[in-house]
Write an enzyme that holds these catalytic residues in place. Structure first.
Site: not given
Ligand code: SF4
Length: 369
Positions: A112-113, A116, A125, A129, A132, A134, A295, A332, A339
């Site tokens: 995205r950047y 990185r 996981c 959560c 979440c 994702r 999100d 985001d 971000k």
């Protein structure tokens, strides 16, 4: 916990789906509606079967110990025990809220950047959560684990893009991989000269702290790269004695710790809880880093507060706790635009001067009139 080393998709030919045997299996975890009922976390005939069909369930023994079954609004239960509210999806919610898929040049990489990339080796996981971002990608019905061939392509992508300074292992939770698998990944990254920083995003030190031992620390640090680990925690009760011991093991083993939290209605949307959370991070040598606005993941509207409400909380933190404890409040931007610092609305410009809002909401001219 299984510590044996069965064949892994990260080491040999493997299926696209998660090969549970390749991961250090979480034993005794709650994974089904029947498990939730058996643990008396929900009532029988809870109506949660349709939720379980859509979204994975996972509660580790360490998290179970933190849940107060007598409190119907317990902030730990809210984070991990499913609710029928998750069946309600709003018009603005989306399966890929931060645009991972539109920025994925090869399987497992999000770029995205310029400097990185995310490397998403696993989509498993130890806990799932309820908020979440994702949630459509993780769990048994999610995107699975990279095959050996896919991992080769991902590593080649990183090696071919000399502008990549940092690789961020996320997923899923990369620390579900055994130390041996993690060391293998780190060895491959160590051979890529332009990669200087490897960052892990994980819930493990909090939700399954027993995984953090000398072997794990050696795997994370042996490559010669600088290793950062972003610890995900949202409530000060998550700093159990075992979690604190895990942080200590990591810090003293040479891993730099930063925090990440999500601002969640009913969990941490008051200044006292946020202050205790941020102080808890600092007391454990974890530098507060990101406080995420939640999100637009499907079925999570019951967790979201307004951005203005979030800004007021963040401004109140400024007056309440040390500068060391201040996180950056970020959104985001939906669609994969990256971000934005949304706590920065304390400054507005006009007529050749700025209006700066203090932590009590008072505005001041800069330069002073
Ligand atoms: S640990 Fe992270 S990726 Fe896994 S369910 Fe929680 S928020 Fe999602």
């Amino acid at each position: 916990m299984a510590n044996s080393e069965p064949p892994s998709p990260l080491a040999g030919e493997g299926a696209r789906r998660a090969d549970e045997g390749s991961l250090r299996a979480v034993s005794r975890s709650i994974k089904t509606v029947a498990d939730l009922e058996g643990a008396k976390l929900v009532s029988v005939q809870s109506g949660l079967d349709p939720v379980a069909e859509k979204y994975a369930i996972g509660i580790t023994p360490a998290v179970l110990d933190l849940i107060d079954r007598n409190d119907p609004a317990d902030p730990m239960a809210l984070q991990f025990v499913p609710s029928t509210a998750e069946l309600h999806t709003t018009a603005e919610e989306r399966d890929d809220p931060i645009g991972d898929l539109s920025h994925s040049p090869v399987e497992g990489i999000v770029h995205r950047y310029p400097d990185r990339v995310l490397l998403k080796a696993v989509h498993v996981c130890p806990v799932y959560c309820r908020f979440c971002f994702r949630r459509e990608m993780v769990g048994p019905q999610g995107l699975g684990t990279l095959t050996s061939a896919e991992l080769d392509v991902a590593m080649d992508y990183i090696a071919d893009h000399t502008e990549i300074w940092e690789v961020i292992l996320t997923g899923g939770d990369p620390l579900v991989l055994s130390p041996r698998r993690l060391a293998g990944l780190m060895e491959r990254l160590a051979k890529i000269e332009h990669v200087k920083i490897v960052r892990f995003h994980t819930r493990v030190p909090v939700v399954e702290p027993e995984r953090i031992d000398a072997e794990m620390v050696a795997a994370l640090t042996s490559s010669g790269k600088t290793t950062y680990l972003a610890v995900h925690a949202n409530h000060p009760r998550e700093f159990s004695p075992a979690a604190r011991a895990a942080f200590k093991t990591l810090v003293e083993g040479g891993v730099v710790l930063v925090s990440q939290s999500v601002l969640l209605r009913g969990v941490n949307d008051d200044v006292e809880t946020l202050a205790a959370l941020m102080r808890g991070f600092v007391e454990n040598r974890i530098k507060p880093y990101y406080l995420h606005h939640p999100d637009l993941a499907p079925g999570t509207s019951h967790f979201r507060i307004g951005i203005e409400e979030g800004q007021k909380l963040v401004a109140a933190l400024r007056g309440r706790i040390s500068g060391l404890c201040q996180p950056t409040y970020v959104l985001d931007i939906p669609g994969g635009y990256g971000k934005a610092d949304i706590g920065a609305a304390t400054v507005s410009a006009g007529d050749g001067c700025f209006r700066v809002r203090d932590w009590q909401g008072e505005e001041h001219a800069y330069p002073p009139g």
